[in-house]
Design a protein around this motif. Structure first.
Motif, short mmCIF file in Angstrom:
data_model
loop_
_atom_site.label_atom_id
_atom_site.label_comp_id
_atom_site.label_asym_id
_atom_site.label_seq_id
_atom_site.Cartn_x
_atom_site.Cartn_y
_atom_site.Cartn_z
N MET A 31 1.16 -1.27 0.13
CA MET A 31 0.30 0.13 0.10
C MET A 31 0.60 0.90 0.08
O MET A 31 0.58 2.15 -0.73
CB MET A 31 -0.93 -0.03 1.20
N LEU A 32 2.22 1.03 0.76
CA LEU A 32 2.87 2.44 1.26
C LEU A 32 3.63 2.55 0.01
O LEU A 32 3.71 3.63 -0.43
CB LEU A 32 3.65 2.40 2.38
N GLY A 33 3.88 1.52 -0.74
CA GLY A 33 5.24 1.52 -1.76
C GLY A 33 4.40 2.13 -3.28
O GLY A 33 4.64 3.14 -4.29
N LEU A 34 3.24 1.18 -2.93
CA LEU A 34 2.27 2.12 -4.62
C LEU A 34 1.53 4.01 -4.28
O LEU A 34 1.73 4.36 -5.46
CB LEU A 34 0.25 1.35 -4.93
N MET A 35 1.53 4.01 -3.26
CA MET A 35 0.83 5.05 -2.95
C MET A 35 1.79 6.46 -2.97
O MET A 35 2.40 7.82 -3.85
CB MET A 35 0.51 5.37 -1.68
N PHE A 36 3.31 5.96 -3.14
CA PHE A 36 4.84 7.00 -3.33
C PHE A 36 4.80 6.60 -4.38
O PHE A 36 5.27 7.48 -5.43
CB PHE A 36 5.54 6.09 -2.64
N TYR A 37 5.21 5.56 -5.15
CA TYR A 37 4.11 5.38 -6.70
C TYR A 37 3.32 6.47 -7.57
O TYR A 37 3.85 7.27 -8.43
CB TYR A 37 4.99 4.28 -7.36
N LYS A 38 2.57 6.42 -6.99
CA LYS A 38 1.61 7.45 -7.58
C LYS A 38 2.34 9.34 -6.76
O LYS A 38 2.14 9.84 -7.88
CB LYS A 38 -0.14 7.56 -6.93
N PHE A 39 2.72 9.05 -6.26
CA PHE A 39 3.33 10.65 -5.65
C PHE A 39 4.56 11.36 -6.63
O PHE A 39 4.60 11.56 -7.48
CB PHE A 39 4.06 10.89 -3.99
N THR A 97 -0.95 5.56 -16.70
CA THR A 97 -0.85 4.54 -17.55
C THR A 97 -2.12 3.35 -17.39
O THR A 97 -2.37 2.65 -17.67
CB THR A 97 0.00 4.15 -17.95
N TRP A 98 -1.86 3.28 -15.86
CA TRP A 98 -2.01 2.02 -15.07
C TRP A 98 -3.66 1.99 -15.39
O TRP A 98 -4.38 1.67 -15.51
CB TRP A 98 -1.78 1.82 -13.86
N LEU A 99 -3.66 3.48 -15.05
CA LEU A 99 -5.92 3.46 -14.50
C LEU A 99 -5.93 3.94 -15.84
O LEU A 99 -7.37 3.15 -15.82
CB LEU A 99 -5.27 5.35 -13.86
N GLN A 100 -5.61 4.14 -16.56
CA GLN A 100 -6.21 4.17 -18.80
C GLN A 100 -6.47 2.85 -19.22
O GLN A 100 -7.33 2.41 -19.15
CB GLN A 100 -5.08 5.11 -19.49
N ALA A 161 -7.71 -3.04 -7.05
CA ALA A 161 -8.75 -2.41 -6.85
C ALA A 161 -7.09 -1.68 -5.54
O ALA A 161 -7.83 -0.49 -5.64
CB ALA A 161 -9.57 -3.41 -5.91
N LEU A 162 -6.06 -1.90 -5.35
CA LEU A 162 -5.38 -0.92 -4.69
C LEU A 162 -4.95 0.63 -5.22
O LEU A 162 -4.94 1.34 -4.74
CB LEU A 162 -3.75 -1.91 -4.06
N ILE A 163 -4.50 -0.49 -6.94
CA ILE A 163 -4.55 1.27 -7.55
C ILE A 163 -5.24 2.23 -7.01
O ILE A 163 -5.43 3.34 -7.51
CB ILE A 163 -4.10 1.05 -9.21
N LEU A 165 -7.22 3.04 -5.73
CA LEU A 165 -7.82 3.54 -4.19
C LEU A 165 -6.60 4.95 -4.11
O LEU A 165 -7.78 6.01 -3.43
CB LEU A 165 -7.19 2.85 -3.10
N PHE A 166 -6.43 4.99 -4.91
CA PHE A 166 -5.32 6.42 -4.81
C PHE A 166 -5.55 7.33 -5.94
O PHE A 166 -4.86 7.94 -6.45
CB PHE A 166 -3.34 6.38 -4.90
N ALA A 167 -6.55 6.74 -7.28
CA ALA A 167 -7.10 7.30 -8.46
C ALA A 167 -6.85 8.57 -9.02
O ALA A 167 -6.50 9.12 -9.08
CB ALA A 167 -8.08 6.34 -9.14
N ASP A 168 -7.21 8.93 -7.67
CA ASP A 168 -8.40 10.37 -7.19
C ASP A 168 -7.20 11.60 -6.64
O ASP A 168 -8.35 12.52 -6.24
CB ASP A 168 -9.86 10.73 -7.63
N LEU A 169 -6.35 10.66 -5.96
CA LEU A 169 -5.61 11.37 -5.17
C LEU A 169 -4.82 12.54 -5.47
O LEU A 169 -3.71 11.50 -6.36
CB LEU A 169 -5.02 10.90 -4.00
N ASN A 170 -4.68 14.17 -5.62
CA ASN A 170 -3.36 14.75 -6.20
C ASN A 170 -2.75 15.11 -5.37
O ASN A 170 -2.88 15.61 -4.36
CB ASN A 170 -4.36 16.16 -6.92
#
Length: 854
Positions: A31-39, A97-100, A161-163, A165-170
């Protein structure tokens, strides 16, 4: 208008929903790793947008523009981004790109692995971004782990589902006001609590961090800070939070961590909190191995820091696997190596070696280091003789999730005055219980820090141990040797038990009554013999007299007046918050001012008042201020947001919208203040419902008694259906009953009550629905005056009552003691003898009656 609390709740609820049975200590890495990659992806896109002069806010269009620019300029573009950020993410590997691909149904788990690996390769090629190297290269984010799902389809579903979770967070916008960093830190803390004993690998409880950080931040000018056992980096960040804005920007963070996954967590945490890469130096290494950090020009001195903080592993065995010698510069000051069976002092000496001459060090260790003998005793003696130990703070047990033992915080300095005492603080009894854990409240932390700052000696709490005290105790720092517990129990008085009366020596203990209402207390006592008195009025009457005493009322009125000035001042501050970065300083100022205000009122517990304001901030002000800063006060007051509630349980649990609520205005308060008549009508009907239910219950219970009239009348109805007593069953029996009989009358009464219950219940639900809809619609049309009145009530409505009780509480405590003393000495030897004589006479009379009967 998303707040830090919104994000925390959402992310943690999402984590619990998605992780299933996976251990929290493992799921946190995903969770924290993917959140950081979104950052990282968001920062890349934001940098592209700003450097290219693009004004577009639609993220999809920004991504497309980035892809087109990358196809045209390639390395030239990524170099530009890298020069700004120290890293970059190419278009094909963006989180977006993952989200798309998820939306189009073409997403594969392998894309995540490929993206993380590509980021690692791009960092390796640049060669100058050590802060990002290896962040995703460990097995921490293993997307083939069967705990994510027993097959590829399940794993892909859970990762998607985890990806999302952070989709709309800027993540860039959320860095403002440190909302993102706070959310990340919150998740680390929540995972720590869920991880139990494993939490010790990466987390220091926030309340312990606060004690250490506030002391360090208040006593040093800090431009560099080092944590040799850095864990998640929370200690470093907590110290930084307590520095002013300029000091934070210039602060250099250093840390060392042996566990690779935790080392990566540290770097992510620092970066998410906005620490610039050039301001952080973190090493993946063993603190008790070769020394680090070293100054090549001064190999025997080591790099020194303005502040050192650490929460090392406790009492680790075989710590000296690197075969360090006493000649190691870190241990020379002690003249002896710590025992191989316990590494506590090895960590302490490492930190002390790297402490600058005018710096402050705070380390948390088990209590045993204060008194254990052998080599540890020799080291402790040497540190005391060298005048390095400044303060010893005893904390409660069960503060940590990974150990139940009590711990102590040791403060060390190298610039103490010769002969200065060591301050001992016993904070081990100041805590509140939350589940199985003990927790320091805000007031407990404030009291420790204030006592450290003022060096005040408080009976039962703090003491300044002089060099003579320390020598007499053979350099044993065990806190109970210096601080005796305050005896709260009043000793029994034999004379008072024998002859009655309350000892005057006990009356003199009632300091609050003695100093607040001395004449009233004196008038309420009558001497019955030398040194002993009795009350001339009941405790209830005396309590009324005390609380209505002119001096008490005067002090209460004075406090109310000062509180009005206080709330007026911060009402203006809070209404006009324009920047989330202002909020912490307003909070700190408000907390400090309430302490200053209450200090002028004798016998008032200042820290209980401090806690009232701290809880106000935690429960209301922080979130409201964030919303106001994002818009403005009156716009926020007229804004309504979806009321999301959890419905169902287990597999059927889901989050649904249940109407609307005010963004800052409380809908419950609106009902109370603006719809008082409607609310009173609903409450009256609910009260009638309870009365009807009670009457029906009486009939039901009576019907269960054999041979009662109710049983004859209602028995068949009561047993008519397995579901119980229903109006249908009663009506069936009523049709069969003979009119004019007792049975018919009972059935008729019950039928009427049950009909009334149904009608009233429907009316309540309809009225509640109408009131809910009216309130929701009213939010958007509230006047400025209405918003003012509602928000004053929400923020400050309970403060005056809570604070004025602080005047009453010590008076009531003394009155309770007086009541106890009165009851304790009511039964004297004489009254006991009289009772015994009375019992003997009654027994004799009973025996005579028995003889007569025979």
């Amino acid at each position: 208008m998303i707040t830090s609390e919104d994000i925390k709740r959402r992310l943690w609820d999402g984590a619990n929903e998605l992780r299933g049975s996976m251990d929290a200590s493992r799921y946190k890495d995903y969770m924290l790793g993917l959140m950081f990659y979104k950052f990282l992806s968001d920062k890349t896109l934001d940098t592209f947008k700003r450097t290219s002069g693009m004004k577009e806010n639609d993220e999809t269009k920004v991504v497309e523009a980035y892809k087109e620019a990358y196809e045209q300029y390639g390395e030239q573009l990524t170099k530009m981004i890298h020069d700004v950020l120290g890293y970059y993410v190419v278009p094909d590997y963006l989180y977006q790109t993952w989200l798309q691909d998820i939306q189009t149904g073409s997403f594969e788990v392998q894309q995540v692995t490929d993206s993380l690996n590509h980021f690692e390769r791009t960092i390796a090629v640049t060669g100058d971004s050590d802060d990002f190297k290896g962040l995703f290269s460990t097995t921490a984010i293993d997307l083939t782990d069967t705990a994510l799902g027993s097959n590829l389809n399940e794993r892909s579903k859970n990762i998607r589902a985890l990806i999302l979770l952070f989709a709309d967070l800027n993540m860039v916008a959320l860095q403002k006001g440190d909302v993102l960093g706070d959310a990340y830190e919150y998740l680390i803390g929540q995972f720590a609590m869920e991880s139990g004993k494993k939490a010790g690998e990466f987390y220091t409880p926030q309340q312990v961090s606060e004690v250490m950080a506030q002391i360090v931040a208040k006593t040093s000018d800090i431009s560099s800070i080092y944590d040799p056992t850095v864990g998640s980096g929370s200690l470093l960040l907590t110290v930084g939070k307590h520095l002013d804005e300029d000091a934070q920007k210039n602060l250099s963070y250093y840390g060392q961590e042996r566990n690779t996954a935790t080392y990566n967590l540290t770097r992510m945490n620092l970066l998410l909190h906005g620490v610039r890469p050039e301001k952080m130096t973190v090493k993946n290494g063993d603190t008790l191995g070769p020394d680090w950090p070293e100054d090549p020009e001064k190999p025997n001195e080591g790099v020194q820091f303005d502040a050192v903080v650490m929460n090392p592993p406790y009492s680790i065995k075989n710590w000296n696997s690197s075969d360090l010698k006493v000649s190691d510069p870190r241990f020379e000051v002690a003249g002896i190596l710590p025992p191989d069976s316990r590494g506590d002092y090895a960590f302490l000496l490492h930190g002390l070696f790297h402490l600058g001459q005018s710096g402050t060090m705070a380390i948390v260790l088990p209590h045993g280091i204060l008194f254990r003998g052998g080599a540890e005793g020799e080291i402790r003696k040497r540190l005391i003789e060298k005048n390095y130990i400044d303060t010893v703070i005893g904390l409660p047990d069960k503060l940590f999730t990974n150990t139940g033992i009590p711990v102590s915080v040791i403060i060390l300095k190298k610039n103490r005055e010769i002969g200065a005492p060591i301050l001992m603080i016993d904070a081990s009894k100041n805590f509140t219980k939350v589940g199985r854990q003990n927790v320091l409240q805000e007031k407990d932390i404030a009291k420790v820090v204030d006592t450290y700052t003022t060096r005040e000696e408080i009976p039962g709490y703090s003491y300044s141990a002089t060099p003579k005290d320390l020598q007499e105790n053979e350099y044993n720092l065990n806190i109970p040797r210096y601080i005796e517990a305050v005896e709260e129990d009043i000793p029994q008085n034999v004379d008072a038990h024998l002859y009655g009366g309350i000892p005057m020596i006990d009356i003199e203990r009632l300091q609050t009554l003695q100093e607040t209402v001395p004449m009233l207390l004196q008038e309420s006592l009558k001497e019955i013999r030398s040194g002993y008195v009795e009350l001339t009025k009941s405790i209830e009457t005396l309590t009324t007299d005390v609380l209505s005493d002119a001096f008490v009322i005067q002090k209460t009125t004075e406090l109310e007046s000062k509180l009005q000035t206080y709330t007026d001042k911060y009402w203006d501050h809070l209404k006009n918050v324009a920047d989330v970065n202002e909020i912490p300083s307003v909070r700190d100022e408000m907390l400090q001012e309430i302490k200053d205000l209450l200090t002028s009122f004798h016998h008032v517990n200042v820290y209980d008042g401090y806690q009232i304001i701290a809880e106000l901030w935690a429960n209301k002000l922080t979130e409201d201020a964030e919303i106001i800063a994002a818009t403005d006060f009156y716009t926020a007051g007229r804004t309504r947001v979806e009321n999301m509630v959890i419905k169902g349980t287990g597999q059927r649990k889901r989050v649904e919208q249940d109407g609307w609520i005010g963004a800052i205005v409380s809908t419950d308060l609106m009902k109370q203040q603006l719809y008082a008549t409607e609310l009173a009508d609903i409450e009256a009907k609910k009260e009638r419902l309870q009365e009807v239910d009670a009457e029906i219950d009486e009939y039901v219970e009576a019907a269960k008694v054999e041979e009662s009239e109710e049983a004859f009348a209602l028995g068949d109805a009561l047993n008519a259906r397995e579901t119980g007593f229903t109006i249908g069953a009663v009506r069936t029996e009523l049709k069969a009953a003979e009119k004019g009989t007792e049975a018919y009358t009972h059935l008729q009464t019950v039928e009427r009550l049950m009909s009334e219950r149904t009608t009233t219940d429907r009316a309540v639900k309809a009225l509640e629905k109408e009131l809910k809809e009216a309130t929701e619609e009213r939010i958007e049309t509230l006047t400025d005056a209405e918003i003012d009145a509602l928000m004053v009530k929400k923020w400050f409505g309970n403060i005056v009552g809570g604070m004025t009780r602080l005047i009453e509480n010590p008076l009531k405590a003394d009155l309770d003691t007086l009541k106890m003393l009165k009851e304790r000495y009511t039964d004297t030897l004489e009254t006991i003898d009289e009772e015994a004589d009375q019992l003997e006479q009654e027994l004799e009379a009973l025996m005579q009656e028995l003889v007569v009967q025979e």
